[in-house]
Design a protein around this motif. Structure first.
Motif, short mmCIF file in Angstrom:
data_model
loop_
_atom_site.label_atom_id
_atom_site.label_comp_id
_atom_site.label_asym_id
_atom_site.label_seq_id
_atom_site.Cartn_x
_atom_site.Cartn_y
_atom_site.Cartn_z
N ARG A 76 69.23 -38.98 31.48
CA ARG A 76 67.87 -38.58 30.95
C ARG A 76 67.50 -37.29 31.51
O ARG A 76 67.90 -36.88 32.79
CB ARG A 76 66.67 -39.58 31.69
N ILE A 77 66.80 -36.47 30.64
CA ILE A 77 66.46 -35.00 30.78
C ILE A 77 64.86 -35.22 30.94
O ILE A 77 64.32 -35.56 30.21
CB ILE A 77 66.90 -34.22 29.87
N PHE A 78 64.36 -34.33 32.15
CA PHE A 78 63.04 -34.40 32.36
C PHE A 78 62.48 -32.86 32.69
O PHE A 78 63.51 -31.84 33.13
CB PHE A 78 62.53 -35.01 33.78
N ASN A 79 61.19 -32.75 32.22
CA ASN A 79 60.47 -31.49 32.64
C ASN A 79 60.14 -31.62 34.19
O ASN A 79 59.21 -32.43 34.28
CB ASN A 79 59.56 -31.29 31.89
N THR A 80 60.59 -30.68 35.01
CA THR A 80 60.24 -31.06 36.38
C THR A 80 58.63 -30.48 36.76
O THR A 80 58.27 -30.88 37.97
CB THR A 80 61.30 -30.04 37.28
N MET A 81 58.13 -29.77 35.89
CA MET A 81 56.88 -29.33 36.02
C MET A 81 55.74 -30.53 36.08
O MET A 81 54.92 -30.76 37.04
CB MET A 81 56.39 -28.14 35.30
N ASP A 82 56.09 -31.42 35.10
CA ASP A 82 54.85 -32.33 34.91
C ASP A 82 55.57 -33.75 34.98
O ASP A 82 55.11 -34.90 34.79
CB ASP A 82 54.29 -32.31 33.53
N GLY A 83 57.03 -33.82 34.96
CA GLY A 83 57.82 -35.10 34.90
C GLY A 83 58.07 -35.72 33.65
O GLY A 83 58.47 -36.97 33.63
N THR A 84 57.57 -34.93 32.64
CA THR A 84 57.73 -35.70 31.49
C THR A 84 59.34 -35.92 30.94
O THR A 84 60.16 -34.99 31.07
CB THR A 84 57.21 -34.93 30.32
N ARG A 85 59.77 -37.02 30.46
CA ARG A 85 61.06 -37.37 29.84
C ARG A 85 61.32 -36.60 28.55
O ARG A 85 60.32 -37.05 27.55
CB ARG A 85 61.29 -38.71 29.77
N LEU A 86 62.19 -35.84 28.24
CA LEU A 86 62.32 -35.04 27.23
C LEU A 86 63.39 -35.63 25.97
O LEU A 86 63.31 -35.28 25.07
CB LEU A 86 62.67 -33.46 27.40
N GLN A 87 64.43 -36.22 26.85
CA GLN A 87 65.52 -36.79 26.04
C GLN A 87 66.11 -37.67 26.87
O GLN A 87 66.41 -37.53 28.09
CB GLN A 87 66.40 -35.31 25.47
N GLU A 88 67.00 -38.73 26.08
CA GLU A 88 67.69 -39.60 26.86
C GLU A 88 68.98 -39.81 25.90
O GLU A 88 68.96 -39.85 24.55
CB GLU A 88 67.01 -40.97 26.97
N VAL A 89 70.12 -39.82 26.56
CA VAL A 89 71.40 -39.83 25.90
C VAL A 89 72.26 -41.11 26.49
O VAL A 89 72.08 -41.34 27.70
CB VAL A 89 72.43 -38.44 25.62
N ARG A 90 73.12 -41.62 25.79
CA ARG A 90 73.86 -42.84 26.36
C ARG A 90 75.38 -42.46 26.31
O ARG A 90 76.14 -41.96 25.44
CB ARG A 90 73.76 -43.85 25.35
N ARG A 91 75.70 -42.77 27.65
CA ARG A 91 77.30 -42.45 27.89
C ARG A 91 78.08 -43.50 27.25
O ARG A 91 79.37 -43.48 26.84
CB ARG A 91 77.72 -42.36 29.39
N GLY A 92 77.46 -45.01 27.50
CA GLY A 92 78.34 -46.05 26.95
C GLY A 92 77.40 -47.31 27.39
O GLY A 92 76.24 -47.01 27.70
N VAL A 93 77.98 -48.37 27.10
CA VAL A 93 77.13 -49.75 27.33
C VAL A 93 77.94 -50.36 28.65
O VAL A 93 76.88 -50.88 29.38
CB VAL A 93 77.69 -50.64 25.92
N ASP A 94 79.00 -50.13 28.84
CA ASP A 94 79.41 -50.61 30.48
C ASP A 94 78.96 -49.90 31.51
O ASP A 94 78.89 -48.76 31.55
CB ASP A 94 80.93 -50.81 30.38
N ARG A 95 78.70 -50.46 32.50
CA ARG A 95 78.53 -49.66 33.92
C ARG A 95 79.62 -48.81 34.03
O ARG A 95 80.69 -48.81 33.86
CB ARG A 95 78.28 -50.67 35.02
N ALA A 96 79.17 -47.55 34.74
CA ALA A 96 80.20 -46.48 35.09
C ALA A 96 79.61 -45.73 36.36
O ALA A 96 78.41 -45.98 36.39
CB ALA A 96 80.29 -45.66 33.97
N ASP A 97 80.33 -45.47 36.98
CA ASP A 97 80.16 -44.65 38.12
C ASP A 97 80.17 -43.07 37.80
O ASP A 97 81.37 -42.50 37.53
CB ASP A 97 81.33 -44.74 39.49
N ILE A 98 78.87 -42.51 37.58
CA ILE A 98 78.81 -41.05 37.15
C ILE A 98 79.35 -40.12 38.33
O ILE A 98 78.61 -39.92 39.41
CB ILE A 98 77.55 -40.75 36.64
N TYR A 99 80.19 -39.29 38.22
CA TYR A 99 80.61 -38.46 39.16
C TYR A 99 79.93 -36.96 39.01
O TYR A 99 79.85 -36.33 40.12
CB TYR A 99 82.06 -38.18 38.95
N GLY A 100 79.46 -36.74 37.91
CA GLY A 100 79.03 -35.38 37.70
C GLY A 100 78.34 -35.08 36.45
O GLY A 100 78.48 -35.69 35.46
#
Length: 425
Positions: A254-278
């Motif tokens: 998820r991508i947010f505006n840090t000034m007001d906390g608004t969520r600007l966009q959401e993208v999906r890596r996949g459906v299964d759980r994963a450990d995000i490294y970076g």
């Protein structure tokens, strides 16, 4: 409380952090320290060094510098600095007395933050050394009762991350400026802005899934409830105005505006759980890259832009020691483009949004590159639609993606810079 501070001489205090410095000032010499002509090996502990057998060198950590043009590799026998484009080892310091589990560069300057690995008898993992390689000496030292999880540097700040607390210091005199309490943070999650006109820090909050954003120049704290699960990874743009996050579930970014906390966009890596490294953002904030334990680096197209109406905010960083906002929140505007070249693909059933499960209406990755699953990788953007990937097995990849059609990225370069297995510090 946790702090004992000393400048040149030690002053008693009931806290557990000891800070010392050999001088009140320092000089940052850009691009001066890590030159391939500097091939002399020097041991900061005063020990005589001979050449280290490469077969005995294990990789403990890898970390980008602030503009992703270099990366540092901490080993059980010191550290090494690599340039990304063109790829080459530019500098190393080999030590027989032990290695470093964390290395933090300050752009390409002579200033480094070093945290010892568990096998380092002189510099343990609860101590931070601020090292001036131009002078070949320590200019500051921080000691804690618990292991240091991360160190972050700006030209005016030193940030030390422990599992439950973050300390922010002034770089010139090592004065403690801020203390921040966090939820358990074993990964040392924390990121900083690096532009002169913004002074922003993001870290886990005190609630699960929450991100705390400190706008120091505005004396403002923003709490963003980013995910239902714990935060696993986060990053910001260089100006600190956009935040990208992933949770331990590892399916959504998820991508947010840090000034007001608004969520600007959401993208999906996949459906299964994963450990995000970076997670990394391209300099033009057009692309986002995500690496995980699934052995795939995903590239997403971003539809968000943060622009300033004040042209002075785009100026070259000044040499002043304090970074403050030259703009205000009213001068910032967030643009969300509904369509753009290289848009992320969605499900063919996205027209049934609200009826089918959420993943059918998700934005999926635009481009991707497949890697062996057994290694921890981190990625960043290079020039001309390239992605650079560094693995804890000592591998370096440079890949090219098609900015119009996406799809599978093409491997352009591969180097095995160190033969190593993944080690925990």
């Amino acid at each position: 409380m946790e702090l004992k501070v000393s400048l040149i001489t030690v002053a008693s205090s009931p806290m557990s952090l000891a800070v010392s410095t050999s001088q009140r000032g320092y000089q940052q010499s850009e691009f001066a320290a890590f030159d391939s002509t500097m091939d002399a090996i020097y041991d900061p502990l005063g020990n005589s060094n001979s050449e280290i057998d490469e077969s005995e060198v294990d990789l403990l950590s890898v970390s980008w510098n602030q503009d992703y043009g270099c990366f540092a590799a901490g080993t059980n026998h010191g550290f090494r600095i690599y340039n990304c484009d063109p790829f080459k080892e530019t500098f190393r310091r080999d030590l027989k007395s032990g290695g470093f589990g964390l290395i933090e560069m300050l752009f390409r300057s002579n200033i480094l933050a070093l945290v010892g690995g568990k096998g380092n008898t002189q510099y343990p993992p609860n101590k931070v050394i601020i090292w001036d390689d131009h002078q070949s000496r320590c200019i500051g030292e921080f000691s804690f009762r618990s292991d240091v999880r991360a160190v972050k540097l700006r030209r005016d700040r030193i940030v030390v991350v422990l599992e439950h607390k973050i300390y922010v210091y002034n770089f010139t005199d090592l004065k403690l400026l801020h203390q921040i309490e966090t939820l358990s943070n074993p990964r040392g999650l924390c990121c900083l802005s690096h532009q002169v006109n913004t002074s922003v820090l993001a870290c886990p909050g005190l609630r699960r899934g929450q991100v705390r954003v400190e706008h120091f120049g505005l004396n403002m704290t923003k709490l963003i409830n980013a995910h239902d699960s714990r935060i696993a990874c986060l990053t910001m743009t260089m100006d600190g105005l956009l935040l990208a996050t992933a949770s331990t579930k590892g399916t959504l970014i998820r991508i947010f505006n840090t000034m007001d906390g608004t969520r600007l966009q959401e993208v999906r890596r996949g459906v299964d759980r994963a450990d995000i490294y970076g997670i990394s953002l391209s300099p033009n904030v057009q692309w986002l890259a995500v690496s995980s334990d699934k052995g795939t680096v995903h590239i997403f197209s971003l539809r968000v832009r943060v622009v300033s109406e004040d042209p002075s905010t785009q100026s070259t960083p000044s040499r002043t020691s304090s970074l403050t906002y030259q703009n205000s929140s009213s001068s910032l505007d967030v643009l969300i483009s509904p369509s753009a070249a290289g848009a992320n693909p969605g499900s063919s059933l996205s027209f049934m949004k609200g009826v089918l499960p959420k993943y059918f209406s998700s934005e999926w990755s635009f481009a991707r590159f497949h890697l062996p699953e057994s290694t921890h990788y981190m990625s960043a953007f290079g020039s001309q639609n390239t992605v650079i990937i560094v693995g804890m097995d000592g591998s370096f990849y440079r890949c090219i993606f098609d900015p119009v059609n996406g799809g599978e990225m093409v491997q352009h370069e591969y180097v095995r810079f160190l033969k190593s297995d993944l080690k925990s510090r």
